[in-house]
Design an enzyme around this catalytic site. Structure first.
Site, PDB file in Angstrom:
ATOM      1  N   ASP A 134       0.847  -1.196   0.000  1.00 53.12           N
ATOM      2  CA  ASP A 134       0.000   0.000   0.000  1.00 53.12           C
ATOM      3  C   ASP A 134       0.882   1.245   0.000  1.00 53.12           C
ATOM      4  OD1 ASP A 134      -2.166  -1.686   0.274  1.00 53.12           O
ATOM      5  OD2 ASP A 134      -2.611  -1.131   2.340  1.00 53.12           O
ATOM      6  N   MET A 135       0.318   2.362  -0.453  1.00 48.98           N
ATOM      7  CA  MET A 135       1.050   3.621  -0.332  1.00 48.98           C
ATOM      8  C   MET A 135       0.394   4.463   0.764  1.00 48.98           C
ATOM      9  SD  MET A 135       3.667   5.239  -1.200  1.00 48.98           S
ATOM     10  CE  MET A 135       4.341   4.642  -2.749  1.00 48.98           C
ATOM     11  N   ARG A 184      -0.400  -0.631  -8.631  1.00 49.53           N
ATOM     12  CA  ARG A 184      -1.793  -0.301  -8.317  1.00 49.53           C
ATOM     13  C   ARG A 184      -1.914   1.228  -8.361  1.00 49.53           C
ATOM     14  NH1 ARG A 184      -3.206  -0.891  -2.313  1.00 49.53           N
ATOM     15  NH2 ARG A 184      -3.175  -3.129  -2.656  1.00 49.53           N
ATOM     16  N   LYS A 187      -6.257   7.054  -6.335  1.00 49.41           N
ATOM     17  CA  LYS A 187      -6.228   8.527  -6.323  1.00 49.41           C
ATOM     18  C   LYS A 187      -5.429   9.051  -5.134  1.00 49.41           C
ATOM     19  CE  LYS A 187     -10.562   9.268  -8.775  1.00 49.41           C
ATOM     20  NZ  LYS A 187     -11.900   9.890  -8.755  1.00 49.41           N
ATOM     21  N   GLY A 188      -5.532   8.360  -3.977  1.00 45.79           N
ATOM     22  CA  GLY A 188      -4.824   8.816  -2.770  1.00 45.79           C
ATOM     23  C   GLY A 188      -5.818   9.172  -1.684  1.00 45.79           C
ATOM     24  N   LYS A 201     -10.307  18.022  -7.088  1.00 49.39           N
ATOM     25  CA  LYS A 201     -10.659  16.659  -7.520  1.00 49.39           C
ATOM     26  C   LYS A 201     -10.528  16.501  -9.043  1.00 49.39           C
ATOM     27  CE  LYS A 201     -14.589  13.506  -7.683  1.00 49.39           C
ATOM     28  NZ  LYS A 201     -13.777  12.384  -8.162  1.00 49.39           N
ATOM     29  N   THR A 231     -10.031   2.082  -8.536  1.00 52.23           N
ATOM     30  CA  THR A 231     -10.947   3.213  -8.384  1.00 52.23           C
ATOM     31  C   THR A 231     -12.376   2.722  -8.495  1.00 52.23           C
ATOM     32  OG1 THR A 231     -11.570   5.395  -9.246  1.00 52.23           O
ATOM     33  CG2 THR A 231     -10.862   3.782 -10.881  1.00 52.23           C
ATOM     34  N   ARG A 293     -10.909   7.068   6.994  1.00 49.90           N
ATOM     35  CA  ARG A 293     -10.543   7.485   5.630  1.00 49.90           C
ATOM     36  C   ARG A 293     -11.700   7.223   4.667  1.00 49.90           C
ATOM     37  NH1 ARG A 293      -5.321   5.589   7.170  1.00 49.90           N
ATOM     38  NH2 ARG A 293      -5.535   3.598   6.114  1.00 49.90           N
TER      39      ARG A 293
HETATM   40  C1  LIG Z   1      -8.164  -1.515  -4.244  1.00 48.30           C
HETATM   41  C2  LIG Z   1      -7.827  -0.163  -3.684  1.00 48.30           C
HETATM   42  C3  LIG Z   1      -6.652   0.001  -2.980  1.00 48.30           C
HETATM   43  C4  LIG Z   1      -6.322   1.251  -2.470  1.00 48.30           C
HETATM   44  N1  LIG Z   1      -5.101   1.435  -1.860  1.00 48.30           N
HETATM   45  C5  LIG Z   1      -4.751   2.661  -1.467  1.00 48.30           C
HETATM   46  C6  LIG Z   1      -3.432   2.914  -0.979  1.00 48.30           C
HETATM   47  O1  LIG Z   1      -2.593   2.031  -0.873  1.00 48.30           O
HETATM   48  N2  LIG Z   1      -3.132   4.195  -0.613  1.00 48.30           N
HETATM   49  C7  LIG Z   1      -4.044   5.219  -0.705  1.00 48.30           C
HETATM   50  O2  LIG Z   1      -3.702   6.365  -0.403  1.00 48.30           O
HETATM   51  N3  LIG Z   1      -5.294   4.990  -1.144  1.00 48.30           N
HETATM   52  C8  LIG Z   1      -5.672   3.753  -1.526  1.00 48.30           C
HETATM   53  N4  LIG Z   1      -6.931   3.547  -2.007  1.00 48.30           N
HETATM   54  C9  LIG Z   1      -7.999   4.580  -1.806  1.00 48.30           C
HETATM   55  C10 LIG Z   1      -8.018   5.590  -2.938  1.00 48.30           C
HETATM   56  O3  LIG Z   1      -6.855   6.365  -2.902  1.00 48.30           O
HETATM   57  C11 LIG Z   1      -9.255   6.509  -2.846  1.00 48.30           C
HETATM   58  O4  LIG Z   1      -9.222   7.226  -1.642  1.00 48.30           O
HETATM   59  C12 LIG Z   1     -10.573   5.777  -2.909  1.00 48.30           C
HETATM   60  O5  LIG Z   1     -10.531   4.715  -3.807  1.00 48.30           O
HETATM   61  C13 LIG Z   1     -11.707   6.738  -3.384  1.00 48.30           C
HETATM   62  O6  LIG Z   1     -11.410   7.236  -4.647  1.00 48.30           O
HETATM   63  P1  LIG Z   1     -12.104   6.734  -6.010  1.00 48.30           P
HETATM   64  O7  LIG Z   1     -11.018   6.446  -6.955  1.00 48.30           O
HETATM   65  O8  LIG Z   1     -13.011   5.626  -5.745  1.00 48.30           O
HETATM   66  O9  LIG Z   1     -12.833   8.000  -6.579  1.00 48.30           O
HETATM   67  P2  LIG Z   1     -13.845   9.051  -6.008  1.00 48.30           P
HETATM   68  O10 LIG Z   1     -13.935  10.110  -7.031  1.00 48.30           O
HETATM   69  O11 LIG Z   1     -13.468   9.442  -4.614  1.00 48.30           O
HETATM   70  O12 LIG Z   1     -15.196   8.235  -5.923  1.00 48.30           O
HETATM   71  C14 LIG Z   1     -15.879   7.807  -7.081  1.00 48.30           C
HETATM   72  C15 LIG Z   1     -17.163   7.116  -6.639  1.00 48.30           C
HETATM   73  O13 LIG Z   1     -16.854   5.938  -5.903  1.00 48.30           O
HETATM   74  C16 LIG Z   1     -17.728   5.767  -4.821  1.00 48.30           C
HETATM   75  N5  LIG Z   1     -16.956   5.880  -3.577  1.00 48.30           N
HETATM   76  C17 LIG Z   1     -15.668   6.278  -3.452  1.00 48.30           C
HETATM   77  N6  LIG Z   1     -15.280   6.211  -2.154  1.00 48.30           N
HETATM   78  C18 LIG Z   1     -16.347   5.788  -1.467  1.00 48.30           C
HETATM   79  C19 LIG Z   1     -16.576   5.531  -0.094  1.00 48.30           C
HETATM   80  N7  LIG Z   1     -15.639   5.689   0.826  1.00 48.30           N
HETATM   81  N8  LIG Z   1     -17.823   5.102   0.273  1.00 48.30           N
HETATM   82  C20 LIG Z   1     -18.796   4.907  -0.643  1.00 48.30           C
HETATM   83  N9  LIG Z   1     -18.632   5.138  -1.965  1.00 48.30           N
HETATM   84  C21 LIG Z   1     -17.428   5.585  -2.368  1.00 48.30           C
HETATM   85  C22 LIG Z   1     -18.756   6.840  -4.944  1.00 48.30           C
HETATM   86  O14 LIG Z   1     -19.816   6.334  -5.724  1.00 48.30           O
HETATM   87  C23 LIG Z   1     -18.017   7.930  -5.674  1.00 48.30           C
HETATM   88  O15 LIG Z   1     -18.876   8.785  -6.391  1.00 48.30           O
HETATM   89  C24 LIG Z   1      -7.252   2.331  -2.589  1.00 48.30           C
HETATM   90  C25 LIG Z   1      -8.430   2.158  -3.308  1.00 48.30           C
HETATM   91  C26 LIG Z   1      -8.720   0.952  -3.868  1.00 48.30           C
HETATM   92  C27 LIG Z   1      -9.977   0.811  -4.677  1.00 48.30           C
END
Ligand SMILES: Cc1cc2nc3c(=O)[nH]c(=O)nc-3n(C[C@H](O)[C@H](O)[C@H](O)COP(=O)(O)OP(=O)(O)OC[C@H]3O[C@@H](n4cnc5c(N)ncnc54)[C@H](O)[C@@H]3O)c2cc1C
Length: 312
Positions: A134-135, A184, A187-188, A201, A231, A293
């Site tokens: 993970d990051m 992987r 977004k962060g 965003k 994502t 988070r």
């Molecule tokens: C498999 C995986 C591994 C990850 N590993 C890391 C990591 O190592 N380090 C790190 O910093 N981040 C990690 N993340 C988290 C990532 O950085 C984002 O914070 C998270 O995925 C939300 O961003 P999004 O890309 O889904 O887009 P967004 O634009 O935030 O969301 C898009 C849509 O997804 C849905 N959604 C997103 N988040 C949620 C939520 N919490 N609850 C309900 N619906 C939601 C909603 O429908 C939203 O409209 C990981 C995410 C995934 C999927």
């Protein structure tokens, strides 16, 4: 402001102690966390696998300051890998593990953390499995990538996460692509200052597309790179599907990744279309920072939580 406040609270140890002691909070955390024990997590993984979805298991925990705790966490990950290997439905890379380097001793020293991570990656290699790194917050980016590159000289069964909100990530991708890394792209999830991360965003989303295009490029594919598209963003997923179709990118070069409990409709839909989908399944007693988070990502989650608390 809302996001920054929740992310600030996610680091508060007193709140963590209080929240994890509350039965209601523990119950609510289950939306994003598969349980507190390994058998619960393995059962969740098996249920996903039966629906054609792969898994990466995260034993929750981060920012461990005591070397003993880091050694214990390493031993636990090794045990998880062995338990996965004993389950025919999960063995191989159908269920990988995801680790946070601060759980494996990065706050003690790079060498100590390298030793622990190497032990986990080496056991995974012996069992035909993989480790995903993970990051975490930007304080750790450079050291995490350095450690990845050092381990990559010895092993191929590891993947590292990079974050599209950081300005530096485009530069970090170049050497990763050169070594044919499995990456992987997310977004962060942390609170980063505007001198390090895109504050808007729309800018993060645009950078995500740019970075994914690089990871899926012909040059990257030729070098053996692999893109884990992490994502839930519909627009980005549709854009990725369009790019994949247009450039006839074969499925061995990418997979989709999502978090446990989020956008199950997309998880199922993509898997039904024959794409590889992997769900990140966290479990354990240290669920508080991870849960916070997830709340910070979406105000609606927080409102839902408040309604549950009021009606309890
Ligand atoms: C498999 C995986 C591994 C990850 N590993 C890391 C990591 O190592 N380090 C790190 O910093 N981040 C990690 N993340 C988290 C990532 O950085 C984002 O914070 C998270 O995925 C939300 O961003 P999004 O890309 O889904 O887009 P967004 O634009 O935030 O969301 C898009 C849509 O997804 C849905 N959604 C997103 N988040 C949620 C939520 N919490 N609850 C309900 N619906 C939601 C909603 O429908 C939203 O409209 C990981 C995410 C995934 C999927």
């Amino acid at each position: 402001m809302f996001r920054a406040t929740l992310l600030y609270l996610s680091r508060n140890r007193t709140l963590q102690r209080q929240a994890t002691g509350l039965p209601l909070a523990r119950r609510l955390s289950r939306r994003f966390v598969a349980g507190e024990t390994l058998p619960e997590a393995l059962a969740a993984a098996e249920a996903l696998n039966r629906r054609g979805i792969l898994v990466t298991l995260d034993h929750l925990g981060e920012n461990v300051t005591n070397p003993e705790e880091a050694r214990r966490a390493t031993g636990e990950y090794i045990e998880i890998l062995r338990q996965i290997a004993q389950r025919p439905g999960l063995a191989g890379t159908r269920c990988t593990i995801s680790v946070k380097l601060t759980q494996l001793g990065l706050d003690t020293s790079d060498e100590f953390c390298l030793e622990n991570t190497r032990a986990a990656v080496s056991e995974a290699a012996r069992l035909g499995n993989w480790v995903e790194i993970d990051m975490e917050g930007s304080l750790y980016t450079e050291r995490t990538l350095n450690l990845y590159h050092r381990l990559r000289l010895e092993f191929t069964n590891l993947r590292v996460c990079v974050q599209a909100y950081l300005y530096r990530t485009q530069g970090d991708l170049r050497p990763l692509i050169e070594v044919g890394a499995s990456v992987r792209l997310c977004k962060g999830a942390y609170d980063e200052p505007p001198n390090l991360a895109f504050p808007k965003k729309a800018e993060v989303d645009a950078n995500y597309r740019r970075l994914l295009a690089l990871l899926l490029s012909e040059e990257a594919r030729k070098a053996g790179a692999f893109a884990a598209i992490a994502t839930h963003d519909e627009r980005i997923i549709n854009w990725a599907l369009g790019t994949i179709a247009e450039q006839r990118i074969e499925r061995q070069h990418f997979e989709f990744q999502m978090l446990y409990g989020i956008r199950r409709d997309w998880q199922e839909q993509l898997a039904a279309q024959g794409y590889t989908v992997r769900v990140y399944v966290p479990y354990g007693q240290e669920w508080y920072p991870y849960f916070m988070r997830r709340l910070a990502e979406r105000p609606a989650n927080f409102l839902f939580l408040l309604r549950q608390i009021v009606s309890a």
